[in-house]
Design a protein around this motif. Structure first.
Motif, PDB file in Angstrom:
ATOM      1  N   GLU A 206       0.817  -1.207   0.000  1.00  0.00           N
ATOM      2  CA  GLU A 206       0.000   0.000   0.000  1.00  0.00           C
ATOM      3  C   GLU A 206       0.858   1.267   0.000  1.00  0.00           C
ATOM      4  OE1 GLU A 206       0.417  -1.268   4.382  1.00  0.00           O
ATOM      5  OE2 GLU A 206       0.106  -2.223   2.424  1.00  0.00           O
ATOM      6  N   THR A 207       2.097   1.190   0.543  1.00  0.00           N
ATOM      7  CA  THR A 207       2.955   2.377   0.531  1.00  0.00           C
ATOM      8  C   THR A 207       3.492   2.656  -0.865  1.00  0.00           C
ATOM      9  OG1 THR A 207       4.950   1.128   1.088  1.00  0.00           O
ATOM     10  CG2 THR A 207       3.614   1.951   2.917  1.00  0.00           C
ATOM     11  N   VAL A 208       3.652   1.608  -1.663  1.00  0.00           N
ATOM     12  CA  VAL A 208       4.097   1.802  -3.042  1.00  0.00           C
ATOM     13  C   VAL A 208       3.016   2.521  -3.838  1.00  0.00           C
ATOM     14  CG1 VAL A 208       4.850   0.634  -5.151  1.00  0.00           C
ATOM     15  CG2 VAL A 208       5.580  -0.218  -2.916  1.00  0.00           C
ATOM     16  N   ASP A 218       4.534  -1.236   9.405  1.00  0.00           N
ATOM     17  CA  ASP A 218       5.570  -1.725  10.313  1.00  0.00           C
ATOM     18  C   ASP A 218       5.503  -3.244  10.443  1.00  0.00           C
ATOM     19  OD1 ASP A 218       6.607   0.756  10.840  1.00  0.00           O
ATOM     20  OD2 ASP A 218       5.574   1.023  12.758  1.00  0.00           O
ATOM     21  N   ILE A 219       4.287  -3.782  10.558  1.00  0.00           N
ATOM     22  CA  ILE A 219       4.117  -5.223  10.714  1.00  0.00           C
ATOM     23  C   ILE A 219       4.590  -5.946   9.452  1.00  0.00           C
ATOM     24  CG2 ILE A 219       2.445  -7.066  11.114  1.00  0.00           C
ATOM     25  CD1 ILE A 219       3.017  -5.254  13.522  1.00  0.00           C
ATOM     26  N   TYR A 220       4.272  -5.382   8.296  1.00  0.00           N
ATOM     27  CA  TYR A 220       4.723  -5.983   7.041  1.00  0.00           C
ATOM     28  C   TYR A 220       6.261  -6.008   6.988  1.00  0.00           C
ATOM     29  CZ  TYR A 220       5.246  -6.856   2.036  1.00  0.00           C
ATOM     30  OH  TYR A 220       5.594  -7.395   0.810  1.00  0.00           O
ATOM     31  N   ALA A 221       6.888  -4.882   7.316  1.00  0.00           N
ATOM     32  CA  ALA A 221       8.345  -4.827   7.295  1.00  0.00           C
ATOM     33  C   ALA A 221       8.952  -5.804   8.293  1.00  0.00           C
ATOM     34  CB  ALA A 221       8.820  -3.404   7.597  1.00  0.00           C
ATOM     35  N   LEU A 222       8.300  -5.976   9.455  1.00  0.00           N
ATOM     36  CA  LEU A 222       8.780  -6.948  10.435  1.00  0.00           C
ATOM     37  C   LEU A 222       8.741  -8.354   9.861  1.00  0.00           C
ATOM     38  CD1 LEU A 222       9.672  -7.731  13.313  1.00  0.00           C
ATOM     39  CD2 LEU A 222       7.241  -7.842  13.920  1.00  0.00           C
ATOM     40  N   GLY A 223       7.671  -8.708   9.163  1.00  0.00           N
ATOM     41  CA  GLY A 223       7.584 -10.027   8.544  1.00  0.00           C
ATOM     42  C   GLY A 223       8.696 -10.253   7.545  1.00  0.00           C
ATOM     43  N   ALA A 267       3.777 -15.190   7.663  1.00  0.00           N
ATOM     44  CA  ALA A 267       2.763 -15.138   6.604  1.00  0.00           C
ATOM     45  C   ALA A 267       1.622 -14.202   6.988  1.00  0.00           C
ATOM     46  CB  ALA A 267       2.238 -16.542   6.326  1.00  0.00           C
ATOM     47  N   ALA A 268       1.231 -14.224   8.260  1.00  0.00           N
ATOM     48  CA  ALA A 268       0.168 -13.319   8.705  1.00  0.00           C
ATOM     49  C   ALA A 268       0.615 -11.866   8.612  1.00  0.00           C
ATOM     50  CB  ALA A 268      -0.237 -13.663  10.138  1.00  0.00           C
ATOM     51  N   ALA A 269       1.887 -11.609   8.959  1.00  0.00           N
ATOM     52  CA  ALA A 269       2.391 -10.241   8.896  1.00  0.00           C
ATOM     53  C   ALA A 269       2.490  -9.730   7.463  1.00  0.00           C
ATOM     54  CB  ALA A 269       3.760 -10.160   9.571  1.00  0.00           C
ATOM     55  N   LEU A 270       2.606 -10.640   6.496  1.00  0.00           N
ATOM     56  CA  LEU A 270       2.771 -10.257   5.091  1.00  0.00           C
ATOM     57  C   LEU A 270       1.448 -10.229   4.329  1.00  0.00           C
ATOM     58  CD1 LEU A 270       6.000 -12.294   4.211  1.00  0.00           C
ATOM     59  CD2 LEU A 270       5.819  -9.874   4.817  1.00  0.00           C
ATOM     60  N   ALA A 271       0.347 -10.244   5.039  1.00  0.00           N
ATOM     61  CA  ALA A 271      -0.957 -10.184   4.360  1.00  0.00           C
ATOM     62  C   ALA A 271      -1.020  -8.942   3.480  1.00  0.00           C
ATOM     63  CB  ALA A 271      -2.080 -10.163   5.391  1.00  0.00           C
ATOM     64  N   PRO A 272      -1.531  -9.062   2.250  1.00  0.00           N
ATOM     65  CA  PRO A 272      -1.533  -7.909   1.331  1.00  0.00           C
ATOM     66  C   PRO A 272      -2.439  -6.766   1.774  1.00  0.00           C
ATOM     67  CG  PRO A 272      -2.718  -9.760   0.377  1.00  0.00           C
ATOM     68  CD  PRO A 272      -2.051 -10.286   1.606  1.00  0.00           C
ATOM     69  N   VAL A 273      -3.519  -7.081   2.503  1.00  0.00           N
ATOM     70  CA  VAL A 273      -4.451  -6.052   2.969  1.00  0.00           C
ATOM     71  C   VAL A 273      -4.029  -5.616   4.368  1.00  0.00           C
ATOM     72  CG1 VAL A 273      -6.850  -5.517   3.514  1.00  0.00           C
ATOM     73  CG2 VAL A 273      -6.311  -7.047   1.598  1.00  0.00           C
ATOM     74  N   PRO A 274      -3.779  -4.340   4.596  1.00  0.00           N
ATOM     75  CA  PRO A 274      -3.300  -3.895   5.913  1.00  0.00           C
ATOM     76  C   PRO A 274      -4.189  -4.334   7.070  1.00  0.00           C
ATOM     77  CG  PRO A 274      -3.121  -2.118   4.311  1.00  0.00           C
ATOM     78  CD  PRO A 274      -3.857  -3.229   3.624  1.00  0.00           C
ATOM     79  N   GLY A 275      -5.497  -4.300   6.874  1.00  0.00           N
ATOM     80  CA  GLY A 275      -6.398  -4.669   7.959  1.00  0.00           C
ATOM     81  C   GLY A 275      -6.346  -6.129   8.329  1.00  0.00           C
ATOM     82  N   ASP A 276      -5.790  -6.980   7.442  1.00  0.00           N
ATOM     83  CA  ASP A 276      -5.699  -8.415   7.727  1.00  0.00           C
ATOM     84  C   ASP A 276      -4.450  -8.779   8.515  1.00  0.00           C
ATOM     85  OD1 ASP A 276      -8.052  -8.774   6.363  1.00  0.00           O
ATOM     86  OD2 ASP A 276      -7.087  -9.379   4.471  1.00  0.00           O
ATOM     87  N   ARG A 277      -3.561  -7.851   8.699  1.00  0.00           N
ATOM     88  CA  ARG A 277      -2.325  -8.157   9.418  1.00  0.00           C
ATOM     89  C   ARG A 277      -2.563  -8.074  10.923  1.00  0.00           C
ATOM     90  NH1 ARG A 277       0.606  -3.718   5.729  1.00  0.00           N
ATOM     91  NH2 ARG A 277       0.307  -4.803   3.725  1.00  0.00           N
TER      92      ARG A 277
END
Length: 765
Positions: A206-208, A218-223, A267-277
């Motif tokens: 989403e940041t792209v 942050d959670i995505y980057a942590l994953g 895998a949970a942290a890398l969910a494509p939708v931010p609300g799913d992380r």
């Protein structure tokens, strides 16, 4: 750290700016202002276009602090964090958001970035053990949860935005922190789209697409960070941000190589939708990232300790001059070697002794780590101390343990001796204030307290030790044509005996000595293969042979002899083969001979023993082996098994060590294990933070007092409390080219540590 550039500020508020502090960078609020000169001593902070977001500074009380230059978008987050305590985030000491540019100072802790420790130059981290990644992830989750609870997103969870210390990791890129996800605008109103200096693989999809960094990002980057640290790969590969965002939104992350529970959390942290992380707090409660013990309870990895020690030296150097420049990059263990000009030198042209000098522990720590004083190892090798006291897994109650004079730190090195020929082999012989080494076919004696060489003489390498200690002050030396009894103090010859060296026979090994009796392994001289192997006893006082007994047919390799009340136990040792299969097994012949006559009493063979140094005989006649996955003890005289340990042991192990009431062993699976010699029960177990293979494990040693166990590997030396297994201290070595493990010799009050190019000494208790 890097030196200051022309456009960098020299002072900010009450702080003198010392150096650039490494940081992941931050979004800029439009064009950077030019450098401005403020009042003397109170310069206004200004940043050139290439300026970092952080500096290392020092106030008038000589207290260090980190100075963060803040973009306007980070000011709100900094104000939220001022005055609150978040685990893993340094305390905000001062905050000046009204200044131009805004700045804040943070409490200083010696730290290095994850990227710097890993030598991140190609964009890839080295894979780390899963347990270490779990500990890192658990600590980062706790810190993120604290930040998010304050309404702050970090925005820089990348290897260059995570700082490692001797305790927990830190997140200190205050300039990257944001509050609500609103776009940042430049001075002309144009929208600036972050994501700061995030590498493409760490950018949430989403940041792209134009959204600013958020807590979900942050959670995505942590994953990504956890997957990358475990496998050395990015979960969606590499490429431009748009390509990676498409893969993250429509593809599946590549998590092969992660443990199942860690892969599920990532895998949970890398969910494509931010609300799913999941949130950071939710991740911290997963089984994969739940930290059962604080990070600070265990020692930092060796590379972290080396980098921290180098950082300490850099910081100390900064205080020596107001405008002293720093190197752009710290290259540990490659600085020129400086020796004391007035230090003692040896009589040999092959080495030089250098005293440690009147250094403080703090100075020695930093100098040893960077090689600025040649460490103790000299010649491009450095070492660093790990200040740690890690408790072992044990079943005994706690008891006070012996410590160095400064708890948690190893003692100061006494001296160093360099061998420019790199042929030094340390012999396990010491007495009369001397220790012995061989270089080529020459025997050298050195003073234990100073390292100074005092004498040398020719020696012939047998299959094992060419020297035996006779009493306290004499040694028996094996030469190519004689046995020589000489003084250990000055090398003076007492007598030379050639009785055993004939046209057909010669002395193959000096096996053992007790009182005035020495036992020898006799065999064929060169060109006389028909001569049988024999065990001989020789009276050193009367200089006469007592008896000679023919050895069984399979006793032709290197032997070990242990005098026991029931007789002389002779064991066939494994052949030294650097390419052996560690999981192969062999048959170990064991024979007993009468002490008075040499008559053969019995012979047995033990099957299934691992191919390495997997056996030992004690003075009571018990025979210990590692075989078919277990440690076992036998009554050698009766031939009966006494016990079998429930622990599993593989073939990649160190030589067994018998000390006091314990049997000690080191292997990659168990770490260091101490078993009760009477029962086989595990007394304690201690893990080592180094990948271990059998050829990297040296022979352990104990201090003369029996309090400390020293465990050598190729790159580290650990000191453990022998009774409890607690780790007292640890040294990490860098720059060593020799592949063999460290060699140890414990003398009264001093531990001698050697490798082919250098010998150094540490005091012990």
């Amino acid at each position: 750290m890097e030196r200051l550039l022309d456009g960098d500020p020299r002072s900010v508020g009450p702080y003198r700016v010392l150096a650039r502090w490494p940081s992941p960078g931050a979004a800029r609020s439009g064009p950077e202002p030019k450098a401005e000169q403020g009042p003397a001593g109170r310069g206004r902070p200004s940043r050139p276009a290439t300026s970092p977001a952080m500096y290392l500074g020092r106030d008038r009380a000589h207290v260090h602090a980190l100075i963060c230059m803040l973009p306007r978008a980070a000011c709100a987050a900094a104000e939220l964090l001022a005055g609150v305590s978040v685990p893993g985030v340094p305390e905000v000491l001062e905050l000046h958001t009204a200044d131009e540019p805004p700045w804040a100072s943070l409490a200083y802790t010696p730290a290095v970035t994850l990227a710097a420790v890993a030598g991140l130059t190609t964009g890839a981290l080295e894979p780390q053990p899963a347990d270490r990644v779990r500990a890192l992830g658990g600590a980062l989750c706790e810190t993120l949860a604290g930040l998010h609870q304050q309404g702050v997103s970090y925005g820089a969870l990348v290897p260059s935005g995570v700082w490692l210390t001797t305790g927990r990791p830190l997140l200190m890129a205050l300039s990257s922190c944001r509050t609500t996800p609103t776009a940042e605008r430049g001075r002309h109103g144009e929208e600036i789209v972050p994501p700061s200096a995030l590498p493409a693989p760490f950018m949430a999809p989403e940041t792209v697409g134009g959204r600013v960094s958020s807590q979900a990002a942050d959670i995505y980057a942590l994953g990504v960070l956890l997957a990358h640290a475990t496998t050395g790969r990015f979960p969606f590969g590499e490429g431009p941000p748009e390509v990676l965002a498409y893969r993250a939104s429509h593809g599946k992350a590549e998590l092969h190589g992660l443990p199942a529970d860690l892969a599920e959390a990532v895998a949970a942290a890398l969910a494509p939708v931010p609300g799913d992380r999941p949130t950071a707090a939710e991740l911290s409660r997963t089984s994969a990232l739940t930290r059962t013990t604080p990070v600070a309870d265990g020692p930092a990895p060796g590379k972290v300790i080396i980098a921290l020690a180098a950082h300490a030296q850099e910081t100390a150097d900064l205080g020596e001059g107001a405008d002293r420049d720093l190197p752009r990059r710290t290259d540990v263990a490659t600085r020129p070697l400086h020796r004391a000009a007035d230090g003692p030198t040896s009589s040999s042209a092959t080495g030089q002794t250098s005293p440690a000098g009147p250094l403080t522990r703090r100075a020695l720590l930093s100098r040893l780590a960077t090689g600025a004083a040649g460490a103790v190892l000299g010649a491009g090798t450095a070492l660093a101390w790990t200040a740690t006291r890690e408790p072992a897994d044990r079943s005994l109650p706690d008891r006070p343990v012996a410590t160095a004079r400064v708890p948690g730190l190893p003692p100061t090195a006494l001296w160093r001796f360099d061998d420019v020929t790199a042929r030094t082999t340390l012999l396990r012989v010491a007495g009369a204030g001397r220790y012995l080494v061989t270089r080529g076919e020459t025997l050298h004696a050195h003073e234990v307290r100073s390292g100074k060489e005092v004498w040398e003489r020719p020696v012939t390498f047998g299959r094992a030790n060419p020297v035996l200690l006779v009493g306290e002050g004499r040694i028996l030396v094996q030469t190519h044509d004689a046995l020589v009894l000489c003084s250990l103090d000055d090398g003076r010859t007492h007598w030379i005996d050639r009785t055993f060296h004939t046209q057909n026979t010669t002395v193959l090994e000096l096996l053992a000595v007790e009182g005035d009796t020495v036992w020898l392994h006799m065999g064929p001289a060169a060109g006389a293969s028909a001569t049988p192997h024999a065990l001989a006893a020789f009276d050193l006082a009367a200089r006469k042979e007592l008896w000679r007994s023919e050895l069984p047919a399979d006793f032709v390799y290197e032997l070990s002899l242990t005098p026991t009340p029931a007789g002389l136990l002779v064991e066939v040792l494994p052949e030294v083969d650097p390419h052996r299969d560690p999981y192969a097994t062999r048959k170990v012949p064991l024979a007993c001979f009468d002490r008075a006559t040499g008559r053969s009493l019995w012979q047995r063979t033990y099957d299934g023993v691992y191919s390495g140094p997997a056996s030992a005989v004690d003075e009571t006649g018990r025979f210990y082996v590692l075989s078919t996955g277990r440690a076992r003890a036998y009554d050698a005289t009766a031939g009966s098994q006494l016990w079998e340990s429930p622990l599993s042991f593989g073939g990649q192990h160190s030589p067994l060590l018998l000390t006091g009431t314990l049997l000690c062993e080191t292997d990659p699976v168990n770490g260091v294990v101490a078993l009760d010699r009477d029962t086989g029960r595990k007394v304690w177990q201690q893990r080592l933070d180094e990948p271990l293979q059998w050829f990297l494990l040296g022979t352990m040693a104990t201090s003369a007092s029996g309090r400390t166990l020293f465990v050598p590997t190729r790159r580290q030396l650990a000191a453990l409390d022998l009774r409890s297994g607690d780790r007292l201290w640890q040294m990490a070595f860098v720059g060593r080219e020799d592949p063999s493990p460290l060699q140890l010799l414990a003398t009264p009050d001093v531990l001698i540590v050697a490798q082919p190019s250098v010998v150094f000494a540490l005091p012990t208790v």
